[in-house]
Design a protein around this motif. Structure first.
Motif, short mmCIF file in Angstrom:
data_model
loop_
_atom_site.label_atom_id
_atom_site.label_comp_id
_atom_site.label_asym_id
_atom_site.label_seq_id
_atom_site.Cartn_x
_atom_site.Cartn_y
_atom_site.Cartn_z
N ARG A 170 29.23 6.75 -13.39
CA ARG A 170 28.87 6.56 -12.20
C ARG A 170 27.97 5.36 -12.00
N ALA A 171 27.08 5.08 -12.77
CA ALA A 171 26.34 3.89 -12.59
C ALA A 171 27.06 2.71 -12.79
N ARG B 73 28.92 2.32 -9.53
CA ARG B 73 27.77 1.65 -8.45
C ARG B 73 27.59 0.33 -8.43
N ARG C 91 28.60 -2.85 -5.96
CA ARG C 91 27.34 -3.82 -5.51
C ARG C 91 27.96 -5.30 -5.73
N TYR D 10 17.02 2.63 -1.32
CA TYR D 10 18.68 2.63 -1.83
C TYR D 10 18.35 1.61 -3.09
N GLN E 208 17.85 3.72 -5.75
CA GLN E 208 18.73 5.08 -5.97
C GLN E 208 18.11 6.25 -5.54
N SER F 69 21.98 7.47 -1.53
CA SER F 69 23.34 6.95 -1.70
C SER F 69 24.21 6.53 -0.61
#
Length: 425
Positions: free
Chosen positions: A190-191, A194, A198, A382, A385, A388
């Protein structure tokens, strides 16, 4: 039958205030300070500043080379007497094209022209055969404007060099970020997803790198380098300890604080003055921005009526916002005034993924300054974190502002207190 009156068309070169100014400026020029070779080199570089194009530069070089070298001495007069037909033959263009280019050079202040009664170009000499005046193309304006034009060329070259350097560094940072994303194994899926999103967002915002501005490329490079540090789990760079000043001061005027609370920003105090407790410390794992994600009204009862309450003014200084939102510096923003912050808000929204509609509604409800503070708070959360969905978070803040239940000052002071604790520990 009545007399027929015909409108006679004006003949001759059109005279404008700008051209008249250049003619007077050329008369004040001191011949002998600039050589013909210096002018020829300068003229060949003028297309890089967009003043003229390549063909016009070619014609201007031909004019400079036509004038004798001694006419650029102190006693000379650099005036060209060639006809348009001869100039057209030398540069390989039509006579009409040469005439139009001469007019554009006159308008650009690179030549001046003096026409005779029959539009012929000829010199006027004295008894010793020296040219004292003449009807033709005068190049003295180039001598007068040499320093100005040379500085413009130097500046354009420096900007191009800086832009090329920024472009190379951005492309290297983007390649390094994608390589770091491929080899990073310590993060969860998941990280990684993300961070990959970005990186892709930064690349999409820049678009075609060759067409992006140097400022945009530098900001994108700084952000990509910071993402690489997060991917490689490098320790945070040393930060200067925040100045231990009161950060819960609710009254600010012209960016000057008035000390009315205890110097300790996280000490126990009256509920109306506390800011650390106003900030919600629970992280938002979901994309929704619920009411508990925002500042709760301390000791205030909700109005029984459905009429929106008047939105209180954000009594914070810009320096408090910068201390509370270090993400602004991370993304390359360093506003020195509220106007600078407001101008940077559209780009901040693009980095955070906030839609234009959400930002527009926030401005309509809160005003430009408060909306800028709200966007900054959203960016910081944001970045931590804690949210989201920055767009949903800002819309929820706008709804609370409409109901009179939004307290941005408490959020700013709470974030500043948390950042102070993280730096000192």
């Amino acid at each position: 039958m009545g007399n027929t009156q015909t409108n006679q068309r004006l003949n001759g070169r059109r005279i404008t205030p700008r051209r008249a100014h250049f003619c007077r400026l050329a008369e004040s020029g001191r011949v002998g300070t600039i050589t013909r070779a210096q002018l020829a080199v300068l003229v060949q570089s003028l297309p890089c500043i967009g003043l003229i194009n390549g063909t016009e530069s070619h014609l201007l070089v031909a004019l400079i080379n036509t004038a004798q070298a001694d006419t650029f001495d102190k006693s000379g007069r650099p005036i060209v007497f060639k006809s348009n037909q001869q100039l057209a033959f030398e540069i390989g263009r039509s006579v009409g094209r040469v005439s139009r280019m001469l007019s554009r050079l006159f308008d650009a202040g690179l030549i001046t022209m003096q026409d005779s009664g029959n539009y012929k170009r000829y010199p006027i000499r004295n008894g010793e055969g020296e040219i004292t005046d003449g009807c033709g193309i005068d190049l003295r304006i180039l001598i007068v404007r040499y320093a100005e034009l040379d500085e413009s060329v130097r500046q354009a070259r420096a900007e191009k060099k800086a832009a090329d350097a920024a472009l190379r560094r951005y492309r290297g940072a983007l390649r390094k970020a994608r390589q770091a994303l491929a080899v990073a194994a310590e993060h969860s899926e998941r990280a990684l997803a993300r961070l990959a999103a970005r990186i892709d967002r930064v690349s999409d915002l820049v678009g075609i790198a060759g067409n992006a501005s140097s400022r945009m490329l530098r900001r994108a490079t700084a952000l990509l380098e910071w993402l690489v540090e997060r991917l490689m789990q490098l320790p945070c760079r040393s930060k200067e300890a925040a100045h231990s000043q009161n950060m819960t001061c609710p009254h600010v005027e012209n960016d000057m604080h008035k000390q009315i609370t205890t110097p300790d920003p996280i000490a126990e105090s009256n509920d109306e003055m506390r800011s650390a407790t106003a900030e919600q410390l629970s992280l938002l794992k979901a994309g929704s921005a619920s009411k508990r994600a925002f500042e709760e009204s301390l000791g205030r009862r909700r109005s029984e009526s459905n009429q929106p309450q008047q939105l209180p003014r954000v009594l914070v200084a810009l320096q408090d916002v910068l201390r509370a939102v270090p993400a602004l510096k991370t993304y390359g923003f360093a506003p020195t005034s509220w106007a600078d912050l407001a101008r940077a808000v559209p780009l901040i929204c693009r980095f955070a993924g906030i839609s234009d509609d959400a930002h527009r509604r926030a401005v309509e409800e809160m005003g430009e300054q408060q909306a800028a503070v709200a966007v900054a708070v959203t960016l910081e959360k944001y970045e931590r974190q804690e949210v989201s969905s920055p767009g949903g978070y800002l819309r929820a803040m706008t709804d609370r502002a409409r109901a009179g239940e939004l307290h941005l000052a408490r959020s700013i002071y709470g974030l500043a207190a948390r950042n102070s604790m993280e730096v000192t520990h």
